[in-house]
Design an enzyme around this catalytic site. Structure first.
Site, PDB file in Angstrom:
ATOM      1  N   SER A 107      -2.255  18.915  27.842  1.00  0.00           N
ATOM      2  CA  SER A 107      -3.684  18.766  27.579  1.00  0.00           C
ATOM      3  C   SER A 107      -4.151  19.960  26.771  1.00  0.00           C
ATOM      4  O   SER A 107      -3.681  21.084  26.969  1.00  0.00           O
ATOM      5  CB  SER A 107      -4.451  18.683  28.905  1.00  0.00           C
ATOM      6  OG  SER A 107      -5.831  18.882  28.697  1.00  0.00           O
ATOM      7  N   ARG A 115      -1.156 -23.388  -2.321  1.00  0.00           N
ATOM      8  CA  ARG A 115      -1.104 -21.929  -2.161  1.00  0.00           C
ATOM      9  C   ARG A 115      -2.524 -21.464  -1.925  1.00  0.00           C
ATOM     10  O   ARG A 115      -3.434 -21.922  -2.602  1.00  0.00           O
ATOM     11  CB  ARG A 115      -0.467 -21.243  -3.380  1.00  0.00           C
ATOM     12  CG  ARG A 115       1.035 -21.513  -3.493  1.00  0.00           C
ATOM     13  CD  ARG A 115       1.697 -20.753  -4.647  1.00  0.00           C
ATOM     14  NE  ARG A 115       1.471 -19.343  -4.532  1.00  0.00           N
ATOM     15  CZ  ARG A 115       1.042 -18.581  -5.557  1.00  0.00           C
ATOM     16  NH1 ARG A 115       0.792 -19.118  -6.739  1.00  0.00           N
ATOM     17  NH2 ARG A 115       0.855 -17.288  -5.386  1.00  0.00           N
TER      18      ARG A 115
END
Length: 447
Positions: A282, A321
């Protein structure tokens, strides 16, 4: 305030510690995608040469140029805006790099989506192989934990509360089962991913125009060059392969997320039954050893379903497409591959270094003053006293156990109605784990 000057390469993973530096990181970065695009272009020319649609030497010439380097990823990205995808500028650069007389055979007959989709499948296959290697490491580690703790009793928890005793061996075997489920799904998808080749509108018309007597043979030849599966049809708007990737990747993230969720719970200070082998530090509290691997896996498991949802949403692609549906897939697919690749790496490291505190598990079994075996006592006392009286007695003793901070076994021993029962065995949580050992053994039979 003037921002600090930084020279940071694009895509270094500064905000993505879960996948940064993992095998999947380099397998999915811009250079990997460029490599796959070039591999697809070179394979297309080789396949056409093999079928007599390109002159001898064309495949080698394009392959040599593709492997020769000198392609500027940043320039390709910037020029991709002109046509909406990076294949168009890449074809221009590759064509310029190929000497005469073979330049006309670069990208001949293909459309940009053929190359982009095929490159995506190559990147996926290569990344999934790395994921599978880490899943196998995780499986191996979990096998060892399940064997070592086959009979290590611990509290079973349902809806956050102690329920009945279980064993850590069964929990580890359950994790292992999920990992094997993920392995099977990833393997099946990896082995099915197809090349893409259809030309402008999925009809292979251009290849016929260039002289192919049977253009339908070309996609299979193309796939063979790349080690991909031959497609039954061009799949420009038939996006099953991408949906399959979405499903197996989201499942894998969730399966690993289950392990992480359990570890995060059991590693809490107040519980202390598990700990990561090397917890993270930490910035403010020197005493902490945070479960960082589990945290990164949990983060991936939360993101993966939303990324998969984008890929599933692209199934509804219009025409032969699409505009937008195909383009929307690229980044979520890469992010999913990266997330799952990072989570698999972290899961392997987590399970290989996981520390199990059997003493804490045993101690926690006593937190409810013996009530964790009330189900067993109810069954035993019902046979002796009748169901109604047994329930009445246990309800009263449970209240007293909490109110007076006394073990249930002691209170039962004082009850004349319980005379003659073996309270030592009946109130021992370690003797009420049901078929946990047999279930663990059964789970470990799966290879």
């Amino acid at each position: 305030m003037t921002p600090a000057s930084c020279d940071v390469p694009h895509g270094t993973g500064l905000l993505s510690p879960g996948w940064a530096g993992s095998p999947a990181d380099s397998a999915t970065d811009d250079r990997a995608w460029l490599r796959a695009l070039l591999d697809a272009e070179a394979a297309l020319t080789r396949a056409q040469e093999a079928l007599g649609l390109a002159p001898e030497g064309a495949g080698a010439a394009v392959t040599s140029a593709a492997r020769g380097g000198g392609f500027d990823v940043r320039s390709l990205a910037e020029r991709a805006r002109g046509g909406g995808n990076p294949v168009i500028p890449l074809v221009a650069d590759l064509t310029a790099a190929v000497g005469e007389p073979y330049r006309p055979y670069v990208h001949r007959g293909a459309t940009s989506q053929d190359i982009m989709d095929t490159a995506a499948m190559l990147v996926a296959v290569r990344t999934l192989g790395l994921v599978l290697a880490d899943l196998d490491r995780t499986r191996s580690a979990l096998t060892g934990l399940a064997v070592a703790h086959r009979d290590t009793a611990m509290p079973g928890r349902t809806l956050t509360q102690h329920a009945v005793p279980t064993t850590f061996g069964l929990k580890a075997a359950g994790w292992r089962s999920l990992v094997l489920d993920a392995r099977d799904r990833v393997t099946a998808v990896r082995d099915s991913l197809p090349a893409q080749l259809g030309g402008a509108a999925g009809t292979l018309a251009a290849f016929t125009a260039y002289g192919a007597a049977d253009a339908t043979a070309l996609p299979a030849a193309f796939a063979r060059e790349l080690g991909l599966t031959a497609p039954l049809l061009p799949w420009h708007t038939l996006r099953t392969p991408v949906a399959d990737l979405a499903g197996c990747l989201a499942f894998t993230a969730g399966a690993l997320g289950k392990i992480a969720a359990d570890v995060l719970t059991l590693a809490r200070t107040e519980i202390g039954e598990l700990a990561e082998g090397s917890g993270g530090g930490s910035s403010a509290m020197p005493h902490k050893a945070n479960p960082v691997r589990s945290t990164m896996i949990a983060a991936a498991a939360r993101r993966a379903p939303q990324l998969a949802a984008v890929l599933y949403g692209s199934l509804a692609a219009q025409d032969e497409r699409p505009a937008g549906a195909w383009h929307a897939e690229w980044e979520p697919l890469r992010d999913l591959l990266r997330l799952v690749g990072g989570a698999a790496r972290d899961a392997a490291e987590l399970t290989e270094g996981l520390r199990v505190d059997a003493d804490a598990m045993r101690s926690n079994l006593g937190l409810t003053h013996g009530l964790i075996v009330s189900e067993r006592l109810s069954a035993e006392l019902s046979a002796l006293l009748g169901r109604a009286r047994a329930k009445e007695l246990l309800t009263e003793l449970a209240r007293r156990a909490y109110a007076e901070n006394l073990p249930l076994g002691r209170l039962l021993a004082e009850e004349p109605d319980a005379t003659g029962t073996d309270l030592g065995e009946l109130t021992d949580p370690a003797r009420y784990t049901g078929s946990a050992g047999a279930l663990t053994d059964r789970a470990l039979e799966r290879r």
